[in-house]
Scaffold this active site. Structure first.
Site, PDB file in Angstrom:
ATOM      1  N   TYR A 159      47.620  51.849  42.413  1.00  0.00           N
ATOM      2  CA  TYR A 159      47.784  51.143  41.145  1.00  0.00           C
ATOM      3  C   TYR A 159      48.747  51.935  40.263  1.00  0.00           C
ATOM      4  O   TYR A 159      48.512  53.115  40.001  1.00  0.00           O
ATOM      5  CB  TYR A 159      46.445  51.011  40.419  1.00  0.00           C
ATOM      6  CG  TYR A 159      45.559  49.895  40.920  1.00  0.00           C
ATOM      7  CD1 TYR A 159      45.400  48.723  40.187  1.00  0.00           C
ATOM      8  CD2 TYR A 159      44.869  50.008  42.125  1.00  0.00           C
ATOM      9  CE1 TYR A 159      44.577  47.701  40.633  1.00  0.00           C
ATOM     10  CE2 TYR A 159      44.050  48.997  42.579  1.00  0.00           C
ATOM     11  CZ  TYR A 159      43.912  47.840  41.832  1.00  0.00           C
ATOM     12  OH  TYR A 159      43.091  46.837  42.277  1.00  0.00           O
TER      13      TYR A 159
ATOM     14  N   HIS B 287      49.089  46.331  41.399  1.00  0.00           N
ATOM     15  CA  HIS B 287      48.346  46.806  42.562  1.00  0.00           C
ATOM     16  C   HIS B 287      49.260  46.679  43.774  1.00  0.00           C
ATOM     17  O   HIS B 287      49.663  45.581  44.167  1.00  0.00           O
ATOM     18  CB  HIS B 287      47.081  45.954  42.743  1.00  0.00           C
ATOM     19  CG  HIS B 287      46.318  46.244  44.001  1.00  0.00           C
ATOM     20  ND1 HIS B 287      45.271  45.449  44.428  1.00  0.00           N
ATOM     21  CD2 HIS B 287      46.429  47.234  44.928  1.00  0.00           C
ATOM     22  CE1 HIS B 287      44.784  45.942  45.549  1.00  0.00           C
ATOM     23  NE2 HIS B 287      45.485  47.016  45.882  1.00  0.00           N
TER      24      HIS B 287
ATOM     25  N   HIS C 140      39.630  35.479  41.585  1.00  0.00           N
ATOM     26  CA  HIS C 140      40.076  36.702  42.259  1.00  0.00           C
ATOM     27  C   HIS C 140      38.928  37.398  42.986  1.00  0.00           C
ATOM     28  O   HIS C 140      37.931  37.785  42.380  1.00  0.00           O
ATOM     29  CB  HIS C 140      40.686  37.667  41.242  1.00  0.00           C
ATOM     30  CG  HIS C 140      41.237  38.921  41.853  1.00  0.00           C
ATOM     31  ND1 HIS C 140      42.344  38.926  42.678  1.00  0.00           N
ATOM     32  CD2 HIS C 140      40.834  40.211  41.782  1.00  0.00           C
ATOM     33  CE1 HIS C 140      42.611  40.159  43.067  1.00  0.00           C
ATOM     34  NE2 HIS C 140      41.692  40.968  42.548  1.00  0.00           N
TER      35      HIS C 140
END
Length: 569
Positions: free
Chosen positions: A200, A296, A378
């Site tokens: 990340y 990400h 998600h």
């Protein structure tokens, strides 16, 4: 091959051989990011036909279909083209990644098939309520559309000439014409991606100074490396974040507190257009605000030396719209330390996150009715289904969003089509279903792709100060006072133990957290999980009952809507 220009798709009906302008085809979307495949469609009665016009930059065969999960298996497909002997067109279905089989019942009717200026234009129709078991039933929920095409009329493997997009055919929100070309660029700057499976990267930045309030009306992803960019989220920061930085996320910087979602994109998504009456506010602040871009990276092949400058373009206008848009994060707290674990060898395991909007008034007042218009769901690799239940006075009244065939590779912001109203005091429950039959160890909630998440980003107006409404079950101590260590569930876990653990989680009180734009929070430790109804299913109507089950779209109100869409084109 040159990409199909925007004006060509919009005004193709004016070209010679296609006829006059075609106001009966008011809906349009590109199915690919290069604008080579354009789909237009129309319908005028929910018990009548839907008409499609597919325009593809090829003079070979073209294929279009509807899929349960974005792949070939179970898809309802048409294939056609204009060959040396004339036109050909067939209704087919796919049993796997192989040549689709001919459907015994040819439910699609070819209306026209032409070639012009290097494009194939195929117009066809079928019944909305087709009850052939090989045909995909079209409802007012999002459908995964698939396409493929060849360079010749020999129908063979399409190679990379294929794609998938999720579209709500019956509740589609067309794009408005662009009022200007102004945009803010929120992108990385040639960062180096480490050879890690999960990485990340965060960039905290200021936007260019806008002295007055503007509205963002379109969010455009800029993806430099499609193979490794998993998702991107742009957050607003609390006022106490006053320094920019550009480095690995979650190192204890002040920017870790930036959690007000401004814009989002996930793998499989595309350009997102906001409704004409609403926009994301930006500019006009008394002091400089900072924003955090989080990307990400999913570097499965552990490639070294890769650099990236991906990000988001935020197209904005000074022509203010009626409403400010807000994005509310709901679902399960996405933190590694949360002991909400998914056992291995489970064909179906459910997690739940809840949101009680009666708590909003502790951080924001007054709280208006929130008008929901789009949702982004998600999970990670084990996710199979996501459902978002809507409750009022303790009873479920609707689903805010449903995806019974969740596909990790196809995560799009999906317009609800019809506006759904969330009143203060309503409750929201996000249910995620996972399959871990191929896993031998416990799956934790966390950031890695091999960890799991369960989130629903709700797009609504008018915006309020609340940014997140998330929860997790208090499994350290259940209502019955029993202690439970989920990490004891391992490779030898039996189905009975999985069921007992599931029941334990479902009985547990939920620890709820409400967070506002200044990162202030209110906590409620005694949330009660509501039972979620079964997903509504479609039953083929009988001939006598059909008129009672469906309301014609071309009612007087429907005609007004229809004329409105024409004016938009």
């Amino acid at each position: 091959m040159r990409a199909l220009p925007l004006f060509l798709c919009l005004f193709l009906a004016r070209k010679k051989g296609v006829g006059a302008s075609d106001p009966s085809m008011p809906f349009m979307v590109y199915l690919d990011r290069d604008h080579l495949v354009c789909l237009k469609w129309s319908f005028n009665n929910l018990q009548d036909n839907i008409v499609f016009k597919l325009v593809v930059n090829t003079t070979g065969w073209v294929g279009f279909g509807m899929s349960p999960n974005g792949g070939m298996k179970g898809s309802d497909i048409v294939v056609g083209g204009l060959g040396p002997s004339g036109s050909y067109f067939t209704d087919r279905y796919a049993t796997g990644n192989s040549m689709p089989l001919m459907d015994e019942q040819q439910s699609y009717t070819l209306l026209s098939l032409t070639e012009s200026d290097g494009q194939t234009i195929m117009k066809f129709k079928r019944s909305l309520q087709a009850c052939d078991d090989k045909d995909f039933h079209i409802t007012d929920r999002p459908i995964k559309l698939i396409y493929a095409y060849g360079t010749t009329d020999e129908i063979m493997y399409h190679q990379t000439r294929r794609g998938t997009m999720e579209v709500n055919l019956l509740n589609f929100m067309p794009r408005s014409s662009l009022p200007n070309r102004n945009y803010i660029s929120a992108t990385m700057n040639n960062i180096t991606i480490p050879n890690l499976h999960t990485y990340y990267h965060c960039k905290v930045m200021k936007f260019p100074k806008l002295n007055t309030k503007h509205h963002i009306y379109q969010v455009e992803p800029v993806i430099e490396n499609h193979g490794i960019v998993h998702h991107m989220i742009l957050y607003s920061c609390p006022s106490y974040v006053t320094e920019a930085y550009d480095e690995k996320c979650f190192k204890g910087n002040t920017g870790d507190a930036c959690f007000g979602v401004i814009a989002a994109w996930a793998i499989g998504g595309g350009v997102f257009e906001l409704p004409e009456n609403a926009g994301i506010p930006v500019g006009g602040e008394e002091k400089d605000l900072y924003y955090r871009l989080e990307i990400h990276y999913n570097n499965l092949n552990l490639e070294e030396g890769m650099t990236d400058s991906s990000g988001l373009r935020l197209h904005y206008t000074n022509q203010l719209r009626q409403h400010d848009v807000g994005i509310l994060t709901t679902g399960v707290m996405p933190f590694k330390h949360v002991q909400y674990n998914i056992p291995p060898k489970a064909p179906e395991f459910h997690t739940y996150g809840m949101c009680n909007t009666s708590l909003f008034s502790q951080l924001a007042y007054p709280v208006p009715d929130l008008q929901l218009f789009a949702v982004l769901l998600h999970t990670h690799l084990a996710g199979r289904k996501v459902r978002v239940g809507h409750y009022r006075n303790g009873q479920q009244i609707d689903f805010l969003s449903l995806n019974e065939n969740y596909n990790f590779e196809l995560q799009q912001i999906v317009n609800s089509g019809t506006i759904k109203t969330i009143k203060q005091g309503d409750e929201i429950s996000v249910e995620c279903t996972y399959n871990t039959l191929d896993r031998t160890g416990v799956t934790e909630m966390g950031l890695a792709t091999t960890d799991e998440m369960c989130l629903a980003f709700l797009f609504y107006y008018p915006a309020i100060k609340i940014t997140s409404c998330i929860s997790h079950p208090n499994i350290a101590l259940t209502n019955s006072g029993q202690q439970q260590d989920p990490m004891l569930l391992g490779e030898t876990t039996s189905q009975q133990e999985v069921n007992e653990y599931q029941n334990l989680l479902n009985r547990a009180l939920h620890f709820q957290m409400i967070i506002d734009e200044n990162h202030e929070a209110t906590i409620y430790p005694n949330g009660t999980l509501r039972e979620m109804m079964k997903t509504p299913t479609f039953t083929c109507p009988t001939e006598n009952a059909s008129s009672r089950l469906f309301t014609p779209w071309m009612s007087p109100a429907g005609i007004v809507i229809f004329l409105f869409w024409i004016a938009r084109m």
